[in-house]
Scaffold this active site. Structure first.
Site, PDB file in Angstrom:
ATOM      1  N   SER A  16       0.883  -1.206   0.403  1.00 18.08           N
ATOM      2  CA  SER A  16       0.505  -0.058  -0.832  1.00 18.08           C
ATOM      3  C   SER A  16       0.801   1.428   0.128  1.00 18.08           C
ATOM      4  CB  SER A  16      -0.750  -0.012   1.058  1.00 18.08           C
ATOM      5  OG  SER A  16      -0.236   0.142   2.249  1.00 18.08           O
ATOM      6  N   ASN A  17       2.102   1.179   0.154  1.00 22.14           N
ATOM      7  CA  ASN A  17       3.034   2.363   0.850  1.00 22.14           C
ATOM      8  C   ASN A  17       3.663   2.359  -0.952  1.00 22.14           C
ATOM      9  OD1 ASN A  17       3.004   3.822   3.720  1.00 22.14           O
ATOM     10  ND2 ASN A  17       3.413   1.592   3.640  1.00 22.14           N
ATOM     11  N   ARG A  94      13.120  -8.458   4.188  1.00 22.05           N
ATOM     12  CA  ARG A  94      14.777  -9.279   4.687  1.00 22.05           C
ATOM     13  C   ARG A  94      15.499  -7.999   4.237  1.00 22.05           C
ATOM     14  NH1 ARG A  94      16.576 -13.570   2.073  1.00 22.05           N
ATOM     15  NH2 ARG A  94      13.599 -13.701   0.658  1.00 22.05           N
ATOM     16  N   ILE A  95      16.108  -8.641   5.813  1.00 20.78           N
ATOM     17  CA  ILE A  95      17.771  -7.452   6.676  1.00 20.78           C
ATOM     18  C   ILE A  95      18.036  -7.471   5.515  1.00 20.78           C
ATOM     19  CG2 ILE A  95      18.919  -7.359   8.035  1.00 20.78           C
ATOM     20  CD1 ILE A  95      17.613  -8.454   9.933  1.00 20.78           C
ATOM     21  N   LEU A  96      18.768  -5.865   5.135  1.00 22.44           N
ATOM     22  CA  LEU A  96      19.674  -6.262   3.423  1.00 22.44           C
ATOM     23  C   LEU A  96      21.266  -5.997   4.244  1.00 22.44           C
ATOM     24  CD1 LEU A  96      17.637  -3.194   1.902  1.00 22.44           C
ATOM     25  CD2 LEU A  96      18.524  -5.618   1.089  1.00 22.44           C
ATOM     26  N   HIS A 112       8.442   3.292   8.933  1.00 21.50           N
ATOM     27  CA  HIS A 112       8.382   1.696  10.092  1.00 21.50           C
ATOM     28  C   HIS A 112       7.208   2.234  10.729  1.00 21.50           C
ATOM     29  CE1 HIS A 112       9.776  -0.162  13.169  1.00 21.50           C
ATOM     30  NE2 HIS A 112       9.266   0.323  14.102  1.00 21.50           N
ATOM     31  N   GLU A 146      22.261  -0.515  11.542  1.00 21.03           N
ATOM     32  CA  GLU A 146      22.417  -1.172  12.999  1.00 21.03           C
ATOM     33  C   GLU A 146      20.017  -0.916  12.415  1.00 21.03           C
ATOM     34  OE1 GLU A 146      21.415   0.362  16.919  1.00 21.03           O
ATOM     35  OE2 GLU A 146      22.767   1.384  16.051  1.00 21.03           O
ATOM     36  N   GLU A 177       1.089   6.485   7.254  1.00 23.78           N
ATOM     37  CA  GLU A 177       2.426   6.109   6.246  1.00 23.78           C
ATOM     38  C   GLU A 177       1.850   6.685   4.806  1.00 23.78           C
ATOM     39  OE1 GLU A 177       3.531   2.151   8.448  1.00 23.78           O
ATOM     40  OE2 GLU A 177       2.580   2.290   6.694  1.00 23.78           O
TER      41      GLU A 177
HETATM   42  C1  GRF Z   1       4.075  -0.262   6.453  1.00 22.62           C
HETATM   43  O1  GRF Z   1       3.222  -0.536   8.086  1.00 22.62           O
HETATM   44  C2  GRF Z   1       5.832  -0.159   7.149  1.00 22.62           C
HETATM   45  O2  GRF Z   1       5.650   0.673   7.555  1.00 22.62           O
HETATM   46  C3  GRF Z   1       5.923  -1.404   7.612  1.00 22.62           C
HETATM   47  O3  GRF Z   1       5.536  -2.708   6.908  1.00 22.62           O
HETATM   48  C4  GRF Z   1       4.188  -2.712   6.534  1.00 22.62           C
HETATM   49  C5  GRF Z   1       4.112  -2.398   4.574  1.00 22.62           C
HETATM   50  O4  GRF Z   1       2.911  -2.292   4.239  1.00 22.62           O
HETATM   51  N1  GRF Z   1       7.535  -1.139   7.364  1.00 22.62           N
HETATM   52  P1  GRF Z   1       2.424  -2.010   2.785  1.00 22.62           P
HETATM   53  O5  GRF Z   1       2.673  -3.208   2.415  1.00 22.62           O
HETATM   54  O6  GRF Z   1       2.883  -0.864   2.372  1.00 22.62           O
HETATM   55  O7  GRF Z   1       1.066  -1.924   2.704  1.00 22.62           O
END
Ligand code: GRF
Length: 216
Positions: A16-17, A94-96, A112, A146, A177
């Site tokens: 969604s972001n 995934r941690i980069l 985040h 970190e 977001e």
């Molecule tokens: C969001 O809440 C973001 O803060 C976190 O993962 C979620 C991703 O949501 N890192 P979407 O896939 O963008 O809907």
């Protein structure tokens, strides 16, 4: 400035972001375009919607036996080839590895779901409720090695209400977001958000994160 910003979005889930960023490239809030959407899960629902909107999509998974550093190098090379000048992590689970983060330092943003530095890591909504926090929200930050520790650029903030549960907080945080991530990428594209000598600069000066309140 060197014209519209080509950028990559990395997802693992709903996306969604990513879609909010794409919408902002269409309506002019971001002077740029998404050149590739990369998922580490072939079945990420966000990939379907990205394709529907005409975006280039790819799945990137480590080959059997490939360690994290080698995967990072391959992913990095791939993104360079797409022409992206910025990477927006948007629910990429995934941690980069350090090499990847070093290579993209200052050109790597993440969103985040908490008011960093509070509640790094997972299950932030649950932890906010357990801690009895009065406020909650989300943060766009530059990525450093970190986890969830890089400089915050913008935060969306809300007051926790009596009766809020994980689902209601998640929905309210996501609405924020979708406001703050396009704003941050828009600033980057406009050259207002920059990175020099390991410091995030806004209009050429170090500054704390901009705060967007839920009611705005
Ligand atoms: C969001 O809440 C973001 O803060 C976190 O993962 C979620 C991703 O949501 N890192 P979407 O896939 O963008 O809907």
């Amino acid at each position: 400035m060197t014209g519209p910003l080509p950028f990559a979005v990395l997802i693992s889930g709903r996306g969604s972001n990513m879609l909010a960023l794409e919408q902002a490239t269409r309506d002019g809030r971001i002077n740029g375009s998404i050149v590739t959407v990369i998922s580490d899960r072939a079945d990420a629902p966000g990939l379907v919607e990205a394709r529907r909107r005409g975006l280039a999509t790819e799945t990137a998974l480590p080959a059997p036996g490939m360690d994290r550093a080698a995967f990072g190098r391959e992913l990095s090379r791939h993104i360079e080839q797409s022409g992206a000048r910025l990477i927006a992590l948007a629910g990429f689970m995934r941690i980069l590895d350090g090499g990847f983060v070093q290579g993209w330092r200052g050109r790597l943003l993440n969103i985040h779901p908490s008011l960093l530095p509070s509640h790094r890591g997972l299950h932030t909504h649950r932890r906010v409720l357990e801690a009895g926090d009065a406020v909650h929200g989300c943060t766009v930050h530059f990525v450093v090695e970190e986890l969830d520790a890089g400089p915050a650029v913008i935060q969306g903030r809300l007051a926790v209400r009596p009766g809020d549960d994980e689902a209601s907080l998640s929905a309210r945080v996501q609405r924020l977001e979708h406001i703050i991530y396009p704003r941050a990428v828009g600033w980057f594209a406009a050259g207002r958000l920059t990175w020099r000598e390991d410091t995030a600069l806004f209009d050429g000066r170090p500054s704390g994160p901009e705060i967007v309140e839920e009611s705005e």
